[in-house]
Design a protein around this motif. Sequence first.
Motif, PDB file in Angstrom:
ATOM      1  N   SER A 148       0.842  -0.974   0.140  1.00 41.95           N
ATOM      2  CA  SER A 148      -0.031  -0.016  -0.279  1.00 41.95           C
ATOM      3  C   SER A 148       0.859   1.789  -0.002  1.00 41.95           C
ATOM      4  O   SER A 148       0.531   2.326  -0.963  1.00 41.95           O
ATOM      5  N   VAL A 149       1.524   1.535   0.763  1.00 39.84           N
ATOM      6  CA  VAL A 149       2.392   2.130   1.008  1.00 39.84           C
ATOM      7  C   VAL A 149       3.706   2.455  -0.090  1.00 39.84           C
ATOM      8  O   VAL A 149       3.550   3.672  -0.591  1.00 39.84           O
ATOM      9  N   LEU A 150       3.970   2.051  -0.445  1.00 37.80           N
ATOM     10  CA  LEU A 150       4.761   1.901  -2.152  1.00 37.80           C
ATOM     11  C   LEU A 150       4.173   1.704  -3.481  1.00 37.80           C
ATOM     12  O   LEU A 150       4.231   2.518  -3.875  1.00 37.80           O
ATOM     13  N   SER A 151       2.402   1.983  -2.647  1.00 33.08           N
ATOM     14  CA  SER A 151       2.135   1.880  -4.192  1.00 33.08           C
ATOM     15  C   SER A 151       1.427   3.413  -4.083  1.00 33.08           C
ATOM     16  O   SER A 151       1.585   4.284  -5.466  1.00 33.08           O
ATOM     17  N   ALA A 152       1.131   4.076  -2.814  1.00 30.23           N
ATOM     18  CA  ALA A 152       0.581   5.556  -3.166  1.00 30.23           C
ATOM     19  C   ALA A 152       1.509   6.172  -3.361  1.00 30.23           C
ATOM     20  O   ALA A 152       1.788   7.163  -3.581  1.00 30.23           O
TER      21      ALA A 152
ATOM     22  N   LEU B 155      -2.273  -1.007  11.972  1.00 34.09           N
ATOM     23  CA  LEU B 155      -1.037   0.123  11.600  1.00 34.09           C
ATOM     24  C   LEU B 155      -0.887   0.703  10.702  1.00 34.09           C
ATOM     25  O   LEU B 155      -0.474   1.340  10.385  1.00 34.09           O
ATOM     26  N   GLY B 156      -0.958  -0.389   8.979  1.00 37.92           N
ATOM     27  CA  GLY B 156      -1.088   0.238   7.953  1.00 37.92           C
ATOM     28  C   GLY B 156      -1.961   1.579   7.796  1.00 37.92           C
ATOM     29  O   GLY B 156      -2.256   2.345   6.274  1.00 37.92           O
ATOM     30  N   ALA B 157      -3.175   2.040   8.719  1.00 39.17           N
ATOM     31  CA  ALA B 157      -3.565   3.456   8.455  1.00 39.17           C
ATOM     32  C   ALA B 157      -2.862   4.512   8.592  1.00 39.17           C
ATOM     33  O   ALA B 157      -2.484   5.614   8.114  1.00 39.17           O
ATOM     34  N   ILE B 158      -1.592   4.441   9.485  1.00 38.28           N
ATOM     35  CA  ILE B 158      -0.978   5.282   9.722  1.00 38.28           C
ATOM     36  C   ILE B 158      -0.497   5.826   8.489  1.00 38.28           C
ATOM     37  O   ILE B 158      -0.574   7.455   8.589  1.00 38.28           O
ATOM     38  N   PRO B 159       0.203   5.646   8.130  1.00 40.68           N
ATOM     39  CA  PRO B 159       1.059   5.826   6.883  1.00 40.68           C
ATOM     40  C   PRO B 159       0.378   7.184   6.282  1.00 40.68           C
ATOM     41  O   PRO B 159       0.571   8.221   5.733  1.00 40.68           O
ATOM     42  N   PHE B 160      -0.993   6.674   6.048  1.00 41.56           N
ATOM     43  CA  PHE B 160      -1.930   7.612   4.892  1.00 41.56           C
ATOM     44  C   PHE B 160      -2.553   8.716   5.696  1.00 41.56           C
ATOM     45  O   PHE B 160      -2.550   9.914   5.234  1.00 41.56           O
TER      46      PHE B 160
ATOM     47  N   SER C  96      -6.431  -2.027  -6.147  1.00 45.62           N
ATOM     48  CA  SER C  96      -6.913  -1.518  -5.533  1.00 45.62           C
ATOM     49  C   SER C  96      -6.608  -0.570  -4.599  1.00 45.62           C
ATOM     50  O   SER C  96      -7.878   1.164  -4.924  1.00 45.62           O
ATOM     51  N   ILE C  97      -5.508   0.712  -3.963  1.00 47.40           N
ATOM     52  CA  ILE C  97      -4.855   1.625  -3.883  1.00 47.40           C
ATOM     53  C   ILE C  97      -4.429   2.282  -4.778  1.00 47.40           C
ATOM     54  O   ILE C  97      -5.364   4.397  -4.985  1.00 47.40           O
ATOM     55  N   VAL C  98      -4.415   1.834  -5.860  1.00 51.01           N
ATOM     56  CA  VAL C  98      -4.811   3.243  -7.891  1.00 51.01           C
ATOM     57  C   VAL C  98      -5.570   3.459  -7.844  1.00 51.01           C
ATOM     58  O   VAL C  98      -6.109   4.718  -8.209  1.00 51.01           O
TER      59      VAL C  98
ATOM     60  N   ASP D 114      -9.650   9.408   3.536  1.00 48.03           N
ATOM     61  CA  ASP D 114     -10.321   8.132   3.225  1.00 48.03           C
ATOM     62  C   ASP D 114     -10.277   6.784   3.199  1.00 48.03           C
ATOM     63  O   ASP D 114     -10.769   5.580   3.503  1.00 48.03           O
ATOM     64  N   ILE D 115      -9.011   6.859   2.877  1.00 50.68           N
ATOM     65  CA  ILE D 115      -8.273   4.803   1.987  1.00 50.68           C
ATOM     66  C   ILE D 115      -8.049   4.777   3.838  1.00 50.68           C
ATOM     67  O   ILE D 115      -7.983   3.827   4.638  1.00 50.68           O
TER      68      ILE D 115
END
Length: 448
Positions: free
Chosen positions: A46-50, A175-180, A280-282, A293-294
């Motif tokens: 997710s982080v790398l894709s974003a 934890l994956g929400a934190i970066p966004f 999904s992220i794209v 939102d993500i």
Amino acid sequence: MAQYTFELPLKAEVLLTALKTFNDKRYLTIFLFGISSGFPWIMIGSVLSAWLKDEGLSRSAIGLFGIIFATYSFNFLWSPLVDKLKPPMLGQRRGWIFLMQCGVVLLCLAMSQLTADNDLFYVALIGLLIAIASATQDIAIDGFRIDCIEKEDKDGMSAASSVATAGWWTGYGGLGAIPFFLADLTSWAWPDIYLLLGAIMASLAIATCFANEPAVNREALLEQVTDLNANSSALINWIRTTLITPFSEFFNRNGIKLAASFLLFIFLFKIGEAFLGRMSIVFYKEVGFSNSDIATYSKLLNWWVTIIFSLLGGLVNIRYGIYRGLMIAGVAMAASNLLFALIAQTGPSTSLLAITVVVDGFTGAWSTVAMVAFISLLCNRAFSATQYALMASLSVAGRTLVASSSGLVVDSLDGNWSLFFILTAVMVLPSLCFLYSIRGHIKRVEAP
């Protein structure tokens, strides 16, 4: 033809009995290891894709970056070494887990020093190394979980699978929400976020030091299933027991035809979900959802939904069996993919996204719990890490090897996201037909 009917909802006393299965401190360790297993997928997913999307890379290029996930499809090649070689500290399972966690921490520090504009090759290289360390950690974590639960405890295996799934999604979603959230703040750049990711992984490594190593007499188990040749050298016998016997034992025990059937079903089951997940992220960004939102819906809401349904999925497997759990999840999986097609038509509606995330979280959790329990039951404890890695690698092969072309598929459809998601729903159907055809064998595997 055998008939299968679904009984009425769980009675209170049956539910209470199933819940008591979770009353064991071993499940806390399994939960924490699940977090550690899911968390690296944020770093290279997710982080790398974003990050790459914000830098202007195309859908096809971002999709091809998913090839680094192929590591998870090939980790069975070195899994025998994780079963055989014992690190100098913390024991067979914890030692490998701790070493790989430390490796991920160091790689996150290296990633934080790069920019996508000037260091794209090194971004890909470090992403690959994180995937290798994470995939190796997963081998040891899966072996740890299987070794913790007694072979005869089928309910305990389902409970452990649900707890591990809840942990995985806590690492990936919670934890994956934190970066966004941080990415929407002007003071945080994507490379800086990797410093935080490394710090979180370091805290998980510290927790590993306090876990209890499973008490398994692996040498005795090996003697029961290994026929050593007295005329061969010690090196030849070591190579045989380490690299050949774990795989030959699986096919000998099940028969080549049935073993191949199990492996084919495991490969097919999540291909549709894998194609969806890679893009999904794209998709969220192109439709118009913000990073916040993500974080709120795709990560945080999905996290809680997945935890709830992971535990419920474990209860259903305990009560009704793995076959029914897999069938329910497969049907729901196709339905959730169609909801993404609806979002592509309506635009960035957060209410519809919330509904979609709930359904998608249910399917992801339910299917994973049933699949993890099923694979775990197929393993011989003498080679628990190796045999699980063989089958789990096929489970993720769809999302790593095949789904890396998902960006090319969207581009070939001229960006028609609705048609793309409809195709991912259709991809689920062959696995459901195959599941029905091997239902009798699955029921025999999970029988006490």
